[in-house]
Design a protein around this motif. Sequence first.
Motif, PDB file in Angstrom:
ATOM      1  N   ALA A 192      12.874   8.195  44.857  1.00 13.89           N
ATOM      2  CA  ALA A 192      12.383   6.811  44.857  1.00 13.89           C
ATOM      3  C   ALA A 192      10.908   6.746  45.213  1.00 13.89           C
ATOM      4  CB  ALA A 192      13.202   5.970  45.834  1.00 13.89           C
ATOM      5  N   SER A 193      10.461   7.600  46.125  1.00  9.94           N
ATOM      6  CA  SER A 193       9.053   7.557  46.522  1.00  9.94           C
ATOM      7  C   SER A 193       8.131   7.964  45.381  1.00  9.94           C
ATOM      8  CB  SER A 193       8.807   8.434  47.745  1.00  9.94           C
ATOM      9  OG  SER A 193       9.032   9.790  47.449  1.00  9.94           O
ATOM     10  N   PHE A 194       8.638   8.741  44.420  1.00  7.88           N
ATOM     11  CA  PHE A 194       7.856   9.077  43.233  1.00  7.88           C
ATOM     12  C   PHE A 194       8.049   8.050  42.122  1.00  7.88           C
ATOM     13  CE2 PHE A 194       7.474  11.194  39.096  1.00  7.88           C
ATOM     14  CZ  PHE A 194       6.159  11.620  39.171  1.00  7.88           C
ATOM     15  N   LEU A 195       9.304   7.645  41.897  1.00  2.00           N
ATOM     16  CA  LEU A 195       9.619   6.800  40.746  1.00  2.00           C
ATOM     17  C   LEU A 195       9.223   5.332  40.932  1.00  2.00           C
ATOM     18  CD1 LEU A 195      13.076   8.279  39.733  1.00  2.00           C
ATOM     19  CD2 LEU A 195      10.876   8.578  38.588  1.00  2.00           C
ATOM     20  N   VAL A 196       9.261   4.807  42.143  1.00  2.00           N
ATOM     21  CA  VAL A 196       8.907   3.392  42.344  1.00  2.00           C
ATOM     22  C   VAL A 196       7.430   3.141  42.014  1.00  2.00           C
ATOM     23  CG1 VAL A 196       8.654   1.580  44.091  1.00  2.00           C
ATOM     24  CG2 VAL A 196      10.793   2.847  43.908  1.00  2.00           C
ATOM     25  N   PRO A 197       6.468   3.925  42.557  1.00  2.00           N
ATOM     26  CA  PRO A 197       5.075   3.699  42.128  1.00  2.00           C
ATOM     27  C   PRO A 197       4.872   3.934  40.636  1.00  2.00           C
ATOM     28  CG  PRO A 197       5.124   5.106  44.053  1.00  2.00           C
ATOM     29  CD  PRO A 197       6.534   4.944  43.604  1.00  2.00           C
ATOM     30  N   LEU A 198       5.609   4.901  40.088  1.00  2.00           N
ATOM     31  CA  LEU A 198       5.503   5.182  38.658  1.00  2.00           C
ATOM     32  C   LEU A 198       5.994   4.002  37.825  1.00  2.00           C
ATOM     33  CD1 LEU A 198       4.666   7.601  36.858  1.00  2.00           C
ATOM     34  CD2 LEU A 198       7.074   8.219  36.790  1.00  2.00           C
ATOM     35  N   ALA A 199       7.124   3.422  38.203  1.00  2.00           N
ATOM     36  CA  ALA A 199       7.666   2.273  37.467  1.00  2.00           C
ATOM     37  C   ALA A 199       6.777   1.040  37.611  1.00  2.00           C
ATOM     38  CB  ALA A 199       9.081   1.961  37.959  1.00  2.00           C
ATOM     39  N   ALA A 225       4.789   9.813  46.812  1.00  2.00           N
ATOM     40  CA  ALA A 225       4.242   8.505  46.434  1.00  2.00           C
ATOM     41  C   ALA A 225       2.836   8.658  45.852  1.00  2.00           C
ATOM     42  CB  ALA A 225       4.234   7.566  47.637  1.00  2.00           C
ATOM     43  N   VAL A 226       2.007   9.490  46.474  1.00  2.00           N
ATOM     44  CA  VAL A 226       0.658   9.731  45.950  1.00  2.00           C
ATOM     45  C   VAL A 226       0.734  10.393  44.578  1.00  2.00           C
ATOM     46  CG1 VAL A 226      -1.491  11.020  46.329  1.00  2.00           C
ATOM     47  CG2 VAL A 226      -0.422   9.803  48.224  1.00  2.00           C
ATOM     48  N   SER A 227       1.695  11.276  44.390  1.00  2.67           N
ATOM     49  CA  SER A 227       1.875  11.904  43.085  1.00  2.67           C
ATOM     50  C   SER A 227       2.255  10.874  42.025  1.00  2.67           C
ATOM     51  CB  SER A 227       2.944  12.995  43.179  1.00  2.67           C
ATOM     52  OG  SER A 227       3.082  13.655  41.949  1.00  2.67           O
ATOM     53  N   GLY A 228       3.120   9.927  42.374  1.00  2.00           N
ATOM     54  CA  GLY A 228       3.480   8.865  41.437  1.00  2.00           C
ATOM     55  C   GLY A 228       2.297   7.987  41.074  1.00  2.00           C
ATOM     56  N   VAL A 229       1.488   7.627  42.080  1.00  2.00           N
ATOM     57  CA  VAL A 229       0.304   6.797  41.824  1.00  2.00           C
ATOM     58  C   VAL A 229      -0.706   7.554  40.966  1.00  2.00           C
ATOM     59  CG1 VAL A 229      -1.691   5.697  42.923  1.00  2.00           C
ATOM     60  CG2 VAL A 229       0.600   5.378  43.877  1.00  2.00           C
ATOM     61  N   SER A 230      -0.922   8.834  41.256  1.00  2.00           N
ATOM     62  CA  SER A 230      -1.887   9.592  40.455  1.00  2.00           C
ATOM     63  C   SER A 230      -1.390   9.801  39.025  1.00  2.00           C
ATOM     64  CB  SER A 230      -2.218  10.931  41.122  1.00  2.00           C
ATOM     65  OG  SER A 230      -1.078  11.742  41.224  1.00  2.00           O
ATOM     66  N   THR A 231      -0.086   9.851  38.827  1.00  2.00           N
ATOM     67  CA  THR A 231       0.458   9.923  37.468  1.00  2.00           C
ATOM     68  C   THR A 231       0.157   8.641  36.708  1.00  2.00           C
ATOM     69  OG1 THR A 231       2.225  11.362  38.254  1.00  2.00           O
ATOM     70  CG2 THR A 231       2.536  10.345  36.109  1.00  2.00           C
ATOM     71  N   VAL A 232       0.292   7.505  37.384  1.00  2.00           N
ATOM     72  CA  VAL A 232      -0.047   6.218  36.752  1.00  2.00           C
ATOM     73  C   VAL A 232      -1.527   6.190  36.380  1.00  2.00           C
ATOM     74  CG1 VAL A 232      -0.288   3.754  37.196  1.00  2.00           C
ATOM     75  CG2 VAL A 232       1.794   4.940  37.871  1.00  2.00           C
ATOM     76  N   LEU A 233      -2.391   6.645  37.272  1.00  2.00           N
ATOM     77  CA  LEU A 233      -3.823   6.655  36.980  1.00  2.00           C
ATOM     78  C   LEU A 233      -4.159   7.628  35.856  1.00  2.00           C
ATOM     79  CD1 LEU A 233      -5.154   6.427  40.637  1.00  2.00           C
ATOM     80  CD2 LEU A 233      -5.109   4.614  38.912  1.00  2.00           C
ATOM     81  N   LEU A 234      -3.411   8.720  35.771  1.00  2.00           N
ATOM     82  CA  LEU A 234      -3.580   9.666  34.669  1.00  2.00           C
ATOM     83  C   LEU A 234      -3.283   8.985  33.337  1.00  2.00           C
ATOM     84  CD1 LEU A 234      -2.413  13.258  34.416  1.00  2.00           C
ATOM     85  CD2 LEU A 234      -1.291  11.636  32.942  1.00  2.00           C
ATOM     86  N   VAL A 235      -2.169   8.270  33.278  1.00  2.00           N
ATOM     87  CA  VAL A 235      -1.794   7.583  32.037  1.00  2.00           C
ATOM     88  C   VAL A 235      -2.807   6.500  31.705  1.00  2.00           C
ATOM     89  CG1 VAL A 235      -0.048   6.115  30.962  1.00  2.00           C
ATOM     90  CG2 VAL A 235       0.639   8.115  32.262  1.00  2.00           C
ATOM     91  N   LEU A 291      -0.411  17.198  39.891  1.00  2.00           N
ATOM     92  CA  LEU A 291       0.195  18.516  40.062  1.00  2.00           C
ATOM     93  C   LEU A 291       0.094  18.982  41.509  1.00  2.00           C
ATOM     94  CD1 LEU A 291       1.550  20.910  38.684  1.00  2.00           C
ATOM     95  CD2 LEU A 291      -0.725  21.809  38.191  1.00  2.00           C
ATOM     96  N   TYR A 292      -1.073  18.829  42.117  1.00  2.00           N
ATOM     97  CA  TYR A 292      -1.252  19.269  43.502  1.00  2.00           C
ATOM     98  C   TYR A 292      -0.354  18.497  44.457  1.00  2.00           C
ATOM     99  CZ  TYR A 292      -3.214  19.742  48.134  1.00  2.00           C
ATOM    100  OH  TYR A 292      -3.357  19.933  49.481  1.00  2.00           O
ATOM    101  N   THR A 293      -0.323  17.183  44.331  1.00  2.00           N
ATOM    102  CA  THR A 293       0.474  16.383  45.264  1.00  2.00           C
ATOM    103  C   THR A 293       1.972  16.613  45.070  1.00  2.00           C
ATOM    104  OG1 THR A 293       0.272  14.472  43.783  1.00  2.00           O
ATOM    105  CG2 THR A 293      -1.269  14.607  45.631  1.00  2.00           C
ATOM    106  N   ALA A 294       2.413  16.854  43.828  1.00  5.11           N
ATOM    107  CA  ALA A 294       3.825  17.153  43.597  1.00  5.11           C
ATOM    108  C   ALA A 294       4.201  18.503  44.204  1.00  5.11           C
ATOM    109  CB  ALA A 294       4.127  17.142  42.098  1.00  5.11           C
TER     110      ALA A 294
END
Length: 166
Positions: A107-114, A60-70, A40-43
């Motif tokens: 892309a900077s959010f979705l690529v790390p997420l994918a 990108a950090v927000s995408g990575v932290s979302t992956v770590l959350l999951v 939430l903070y990084t987004a």
Amino acid sequence: MMCLCAAALTLGSNVLMLQSCADRYHLSIQSMQLFFFLTLYTALRACREKKRGSRTAWFAVSGVSTVLLVWSRATGALSAAAFVIPLFMTVVFGKKEKTFDKVRDAASFLVPLALGAVVIMSYNMWRFDSPFEFGQKYQVTTENIAYNTFNLRSIPQAIYYFFFDG
């Protein structure tokens, strides 16, 4: 409004209890909540950032932290989605940015997420024989939950019970 909601979520959740009770079960919940607030903070930080490079890095950090959350606890993805999807939509459909900048931000959010989703699903497939199994079937419980499976038809019902049922 987002800050008030985040504060209400923190105070209304079990964050304070988790600080004093760190067993193996509660550790994954605490980790999930840490990555929820980091997501939430990084987004939010990315949405407010004016510099292109910094904005891309924050997304990108927000995408990575979302992956770590999951990976910490998959149920936290619904809570994160409730906050991140509206922010993401304002970025993608906003009128201030150029189309190329919107695509780069997305892309900077979705690529790390994918990439993270592929890694998590591969790990789950290797360990539990299902990409959607996070180990719930193997918990020691009072009832046999081995028959619980992922079903696309049950997503609306799950969302209702997760968010709106007391």
